[in-house]
Design a protein around this motif. Structure first.
Motif, PDB file in Angstrom:
ATOM      1  N   ARG A 223       0.830  -1.209   0.000  1.00 27.30           N
ATOM      2  CA  ARG A 223       0.000   0.000   0.000  1.00 27.30           C
ATOM      3  C   ARG A 223       0.860   1.252   0.000  1.00 27.30           C
ATOM      4  O   ARG A 223       0.589   2.208  -0.734  1.00 27.30           O
ATOM      5  CB  ARG A 223      -0.910  -0.011   1.227  1.00 27.30           C
ATOM      6  CG  ARG A 223      -1.827   1.190   1.352  1.00 27.30           C
ATOM      7  CD  ARG A 223      -2.676   1.072   2.606  1.00 27.30           C
ATOM      8  NE  ARG A 223      -3.434   2.272   2.877  1.00 27.30           N
ATOM      9  CZ  ARG A 223      -4.111   2.495   3.995  1.00 27.30           C
ATOM     10  NH1 ARG A 223      -4.119   1.558   4.947  1.00 27.30           N
ATOM     11  NH2 ARG A 223      -4.773   3.626   4.177  1.00 27.30           N
ATOM     12  N   ALA A 224       1.908   1.236   0.815  1.00 24.34           N
ATOM     13  CA  ALA A 224       2.804   2.395   0.882  1.00 24.34           C
ATOM     14  C   ALA A 224       3.512   2.625  -0.448  1.00 24.34           C
ATOM     15  O   ALA A 224       3.608   3.759  -0.928  1.00 24.34           O
ATOM     16  CB  ALA A 224       3.822   2.192   1.998  1.00 24.34           C
ATOM     17  N   ALA A 225       4.008   1.548  -1.046  1.00 25.81           N
ATOM     18  CA  ALA A 225       4.723   1.665  -2.324  1.00 25.81           C
ATOM     19  C   ALA A 225       3.796   2.142  -3.430  1.00 25.81           C
ATOM     20  O   ALA A 225       4.183   2.954  -4.278  1.00 25.81           O
ATOM     21  CB  ALA A 225       5.347   0.324  -2.688  1.00 25.81           C
ATOM     22  N   ALA A 226       2.571   1.642  -3.445  1.00 26.32           N
ATOM     23  CA  ALA A 226       1.613   2.039  -4.476  1.00 26.32           C
ATOM     24  C   ALA A 226       1.249   3.519  -4.352  1.00 26.32           C
ATOM     25  O   ALA A 226       1.193   4.247  -5.349  1.00 26.32           O
ATOM     26  CB  ALA A 226       0.357   1.178  -4.390  1.00 26.32           C
ATOM     27  N   ALA A 227       1.004   3.979  -3.127  1.00 25.41           N
ATOM     28  CA  ALA A 227       0.632   5.382  -2.916  1.00 25.41           C
ATOM     29  C   ALA A 227       1.751   6.318  -3.356  1.00 25.41           C
ATOM     30  O   ALA A 227       1.506   7.358  -3.988  1.00 25.41           O
ATOM     31  CB  ALA A 227       0.296   5.608  -1.446  1.00 25.41           C
TER      32      ALA A 227
END
Length: 239
Positions: A223-227
């Motif tokens: 989730r962090a990488a995608a955001a």
């Protein structure tokens, strides 16, 4: 034409950008995964460094030497300190990067590099010890874009550590010592090499976890990488 290099420790933290911009792998003689692409009016370089400051320093030096970028962006995931107010999936922007481990331990407590009197870098009469400032100009652009996109982009001091803080007590110690927002394992090395080459440096990271007693079941690296990559796609297209 502007050239922008984007570095991250892992392929996951760059994979969406590599796909979106249809980046091509660089020649095999480069001992890292390095990709090149066109993004609007900019040449883009994506470099997967591997974990830690040694890898980050080496790949940033390689990219700076081979491609002469106008801007280097450090990205990836970070752990947020308790007092930051950041939650998993939030985005953070570095105003400065700090080598949180470099120094000396004396009887009383830990001391930074200026206690030794030996800077990491001296450039144009300025001595840099543990702290490296990042680009005010590029930070202003990132903050304006976040406002236009209605995205919250917290800004503050990032800490780079060789040993991740796996306890709440250690995280609190570092947060209070440096007034830090979050921690990672590469950013200060990227900022140092960029400063040595005289290249502007920006760092945007997604929060994958809180710095607390270690429990990876509570983390969300994807989730962090995608955001982060969604934001950087907009940032790169806005050039």
């Amino acid at each position: 034409m502007t050239t922008i290099a984007i570095t991250a420790a892992t392929r996951l933290e760059l994979s969406a950008l590599i796909e979106i911009f249809r980046a091509n792998s660089s020649p095999a003689m480069i001992p890292w995964d390095v990709f090149t692409a066109q993004g609007g009016s900019a040449n883009l370089i994506f470099a997967v460094s591997g974990i830690g400051t040694a890898n980050a320093s080496a790949v940033t030096s390689l990219v700076a030497h081979l491609f002469s970028p106008d801007l280097i962006i450090a990205t990836g995931c970070a752990g947020a300190y308790q007092g930051s107010g950041l939650e998993i999936g939030d985005l953070a922007l570095a105003t400065a990067e700090i080598f949180a481990d470099e120094g000396v331990m004396i009887t009383e407590s830990w001391r930074p590099l200026d206690y030794l009197g030996i800077p990491l870098l001296e450039r144009h009469g300025t001595r840099f010890f543990n702290e490296l400032p990042l680009s005010e100009r590029e930070n202003a652009k990132a903050l304006r874009l976040a406002k236009d996109l209605d995205i919250t982009l917290a800004s503050g001091r990032f800490l780079t550590v060789a040993t991740c803080s796996g306890t709440k007590a250690r995280g609190t110690e570092l947060e209070e010592r440096f007034n830090g927002l979050c921690e990672n394992m590469e950013g200060a090395a990227v900022a140092l090499v960029a400063a040595r080459y005289g290249i502007e440096c920006l760092e945007v990271r997604g929060i994958s976890n809180r710095v607390e007693d270690r429990d990876i079941s509570r983390w969300d690296i994807g989730r962090a990488a995608a955001a982060t990559q969604r934001f950087l796609e907009c940032f790169l297209r806005s050039r």
